[in-house]
Design a protein around this motif. Structure first.
Motif, short mmCIF file in Angstrom:
data_model
loop_
_atom_site.label_atom_id
_atom_site.label_comp_id
_atom_site.label_asym_id
_atom_site.label_seq_id
_atom_site.Cartn_x
_atom_site.Cartn_y
_atom_site.Cartn_z
N ILE A 1 19.22 12.54 0.69
CA ILE A 1 18.41 11.33 0.51
C ILE A 1 18.82 10.73 -0.84
O ILE A 1 18.74 11.39 -1.87
CB ILE A 1 16.92 11.69 0.51
N GLY A 2 19.25 9.50 -0.82
CA GLY A 2 19.84 8.91 -2.02
C GLY A 2 18.86 8.12 -2.85
O GLY A 2 17.73 7.82 -2.43
N CYS A 3 19.32 7.73 -4.05
CA CYS A 3 18.48 6.90 -4.91
C CYS A 3 18.81 5.42 -4.75
O CYS A 3 18.04 4.56 -5.17
CB CYS A 3 18.62 7.32 -6.37
N TYR A 4 19.95 5.10 -4.12
CA TYR A 4 20.35 3.69 -3.98
C TYR A 4 19.31 2.91 -3.19
O TYR A 4 18.94 1.80 -3.55
CB TYR A 4 21.72 3.63 -3.29
N ASP A 5 18.79 3.50 -2.09
CA ASP A 5 17.77 2.83 -1.28
C ASP A 5 16.41 3.49 -1.47
O ASP A 5 15.58 3.50 -0.56
CB ASP A 5 18.16 2.83 0.20
N PHE A 6 16.19 4.04 -2.68
CA PHE A 6 14.96 4.77 -2.95
C PHE A 6 13.71 3.99 -2.54
O PHE A 6 12.79 4.54 -1.90
CB PHE A 6 14.86 5.14 -4.44
N CYS A 7 13.64 2.71 -2.89
CA CYS A 7 12.42 1.94 -2.63
C CYS A 7 12.12 1.88 -1.14
O CYS A 7 10.97 1.79 -0.74
CB CYS A 7 12.53 0.55 -3.23
N GLY A 8 13.16 1.93 -0.32
CA GLY A 8 12.97 1.91 1.12
C GLY A 8 12.28 3.16 1.64
O GLY A 8 11.26 3.08 2.33
N HIS A 9 12.81 4.33 1.28
CA HIS A 9 12.16 5.56 1.81
C HIS A 9 10.88 5.90 1.05
O HIS A 9 9.99 6.56 1.58
CB HIS A 9 13.12 6.75 1.93
N TYR A 10 10.77 5.39 -0.18
CA TYR A 10 9.51 5.55 -0.94
C TYR A 10 8.40 4.80 -0.21
O TYR A 10 7.33 5.36 0.06
CB TYR A 10 9.77 4.97 -2.33
N GLU A 11 8.65 3.55 0.15
CA GLU A 11 7.65 2.74 0.86
C GLU A 11 7.35 3.33 2.24
O GLU A 11 6.19 3.36 2.67
CB GLU A 11 8.18 1.31 0.99
N TRP A 12 8.36 3.80 2.91
CA TRP A 12 8.19 4.44 4.22
C TRP A 12 7.29 5.68 4.09
O TRP A 12 6.45 5.95 4.96
CB TRP A 12 9.56 4.82 4.78
N THR A 13 7.44 6.39 3.00
CA THR A 13 6.66 7.61 2.77
C THR A 13 5.17 7.31 2.63
O THR A 13 4.32 8.10 3.07
CB THR A 13 7.18 8.33 1.51
N PHE A 14 4.82 6.15 2.05
CA PHE A 14 3.38 5.81 1.91
C PHE A 14 2.72 5.81 3.29
O PHE A 14 1.64 6.36 3.47
CB PHE A 14 3.19 4.42 1.29
N GLN A 15 3.35 5.16 4.25
CA GLN A 15 2.76 5.06 5.58
C GLN A 15 2.76 6.42 6.27
O GLN A 15 1.83 6.76 7.00
CB GLN A 15 3.49 4.02 6.43
N TRP A 16 3.81 7.21 6.02
CA TRP A 16 3.86 8.55 6.61
C TRP A 16 2.68 9.38 6.10
O TRP A 16 2.00 10.06 6.88
CB TRP A 16 5.20 9.23 6.27
N LEU A 17 2.42 9.31 4.80
CA LEU A 17 1.29 10.06 4.23
C LEU A 17 -0.03 9.54 4.79
O LEU A 17 -0.93 10.32 5.13
CB LEU A 17 1.30 9.94 2.70
N HIS A 18 -0.15 8.22 4.89
CA HIS A 18 -1.36 7.63 5.47
C HIS A 18 -1.58 8.17 6.90
O HIS A 18 -2.70 8.51 7.28
CB HIS A 18 -1.24 6.11 5.49
N ASP A 19 -0.51 8.24 7.66
CA ASP A 19 -0.62 8.72 9.04
C ASP A 19 -1.01 10.20 9.11
O ASP A 19 -1.61 10.64 10.10
CB ASP A 19 0.70 8.49 9.79
N GLN A 20 -0.64 10.96 8.10
CA GLN A 20 -1.01 12.39 8.09
C GLN A 20 -2.50 12.56 7.84
O GLN A 20 -3.14 13.48 8.37
CB GLN A 20 -0.25 13.17 7.01
N ARG A 21 -3.07 11.68 6.99
CA ARG A 21 -4.48 11.85 6.64
C ARG A 21 -5.17 10.50 6.48
O ARG A 21 -5.79 10.00 7.39
CB ARG A 21 -4.62 12.69 5.37
#
Lengths: 137, 176
Positions: free
Chosen positions: B2-22
């Motif tokens: 997982i790279g840092c070049y597109d960090f903001c992309g997977h960072y933002e994606w992670t917010f929704q993933w966490l929301h979906d978990q709880r």
């Protein structure tokens, strides 16, 4: 995807500080949701966020895989990676992993493979035993 | 990898993933603990120890590395940060990435607790289009309710925070 990478930026190389945030994310998920959830997070990230990459590889085959990794490591700060493309495989020779070697000063050792593995990150470790990495099936 | 070049992309994606978990509380906890308390702990230390000077040092390094369009000013009892070209939100907009409904809240999500611990309160507005401003004052220092900055153009969705320390302190969310 119009180029080798699914998402592009105006700057040519990413900011290395973000490696710390990536690692902190893994720690947080494992602490709050457990080891299995962390594995699920990686799986979901690969199958959903990186879905354009899978599709690109499926249609573009070996050359698309090689082009992706060349472009990927060119955009990671401090990476020293050689990508060798053969007719039936792509070989990545990672001499300096930008996420591990530079910001963290750590080494990684891998046990397993084929979709299930343990990775140990530490400052000093015995050299990687290649027999610990299962041959691809 | 997982790279840092597109960090903001997977960072933002992670917010929704966490929301979906709880739920959103887990997302807010992630910003507070994983970002503010872990990966950005150096910012917390700088600001706790050096106050406004530490803020200047932190953002000079971070925003320069991320190639942001920004300005910082230090006035009488206040440190102000204006971002007119957010590299993070800009990346998402250019790549048409939006999983989580309010990406911009992540900033106050981690900066809020860092500032609260260091003894500062926050006035802040963001417009979800890559522009925002921040003012940091010592807790207990009065400040006016934020007026909209001239660069927060009409037709943008603007969120306002006054004497805040986290995303739950959002005072208003307006569509002009």
């Amino acid at each position: 995807m119009t180029g080798p990478l699914p998402y592009t930026d105006t700057k040519s190389v990413g900011a290395a500080d973000f490696y710390f945030a990536i690692n902190a994310t893994f720690r947080f998920i494992r602490r709050q949701l457990g080891e299995a959830a962390l594995h699920q997070y990686w799986t979901d990230l690969g199958s959903r966020y990186f879905a354009p990459v899978s599709l690109h590889w499926k249609t573009g085959n070996i050359p698309a895989v090689a082009n992706y990794w060349r472009a990927f490591f060119a955009a990671e700060p401090g990476a020293e990676v050689t990508v060798t493309e053969a007719s039936d495989h792509v070989l990545l020779d990672v001499r300096v992993c930008p996420a591990i070697a530079q910001p963290a000063g750590l080494t990684v050792r891998v046990l397993g493979g084929n979709g299930s593995c343990h990775q140990t990150f530490a400052a000093t470790q015995a050299p990687q035993d290649l027999a610990d990495i299962r041959e691809a099936i | 990898m997982i790279g840092c070049y597109d960090f903001c992309g997977h960072y933002e994606w992670t917010f929704q993933w966490l929301h979906d978990q709880r739920d959103d509380d887990l997302v807010h906890q992630f910003w507070d603990e994983a970002i503010g308390g872990d990966s950005q702990s150096h910012a917390s230390k700088l600001i706790r120890e050096k106050g406004f000077t530490g803020m200047g040092e932190y953002w000079a390094h971070t925003l320069a590395e991320e190639a942001a369009g920004y300005a910082t000013t230090q006035g009488d009892g206040v440190f102000r940060l204006d971002i007119n070209d957010c590299p993070s939100k800009g990346f998402l907009l250019r790549n048409n990435l939006e999983q989580y409904p309010d990406y911009c809240d992540h900033c106050i999500g981690w900066i809020g607790s860092v500032m609260e611990t260091a003894g500062f309160a926050i006035d802040h507005q963001h417009n979800h289009c890559g522009q925002c401003w921040w003012e940091f004052r010592r807790q207990g220092t009065p400040s006016d309710t934020p007026a909209k900055s001239p660069w927060l153009f009409r037709n943008f969705h603007t969120d306002t925070f006054h004497l805040a320390s986290g995303p739950k302190d959002k005072q208003s969310s307006s569509h002009d």
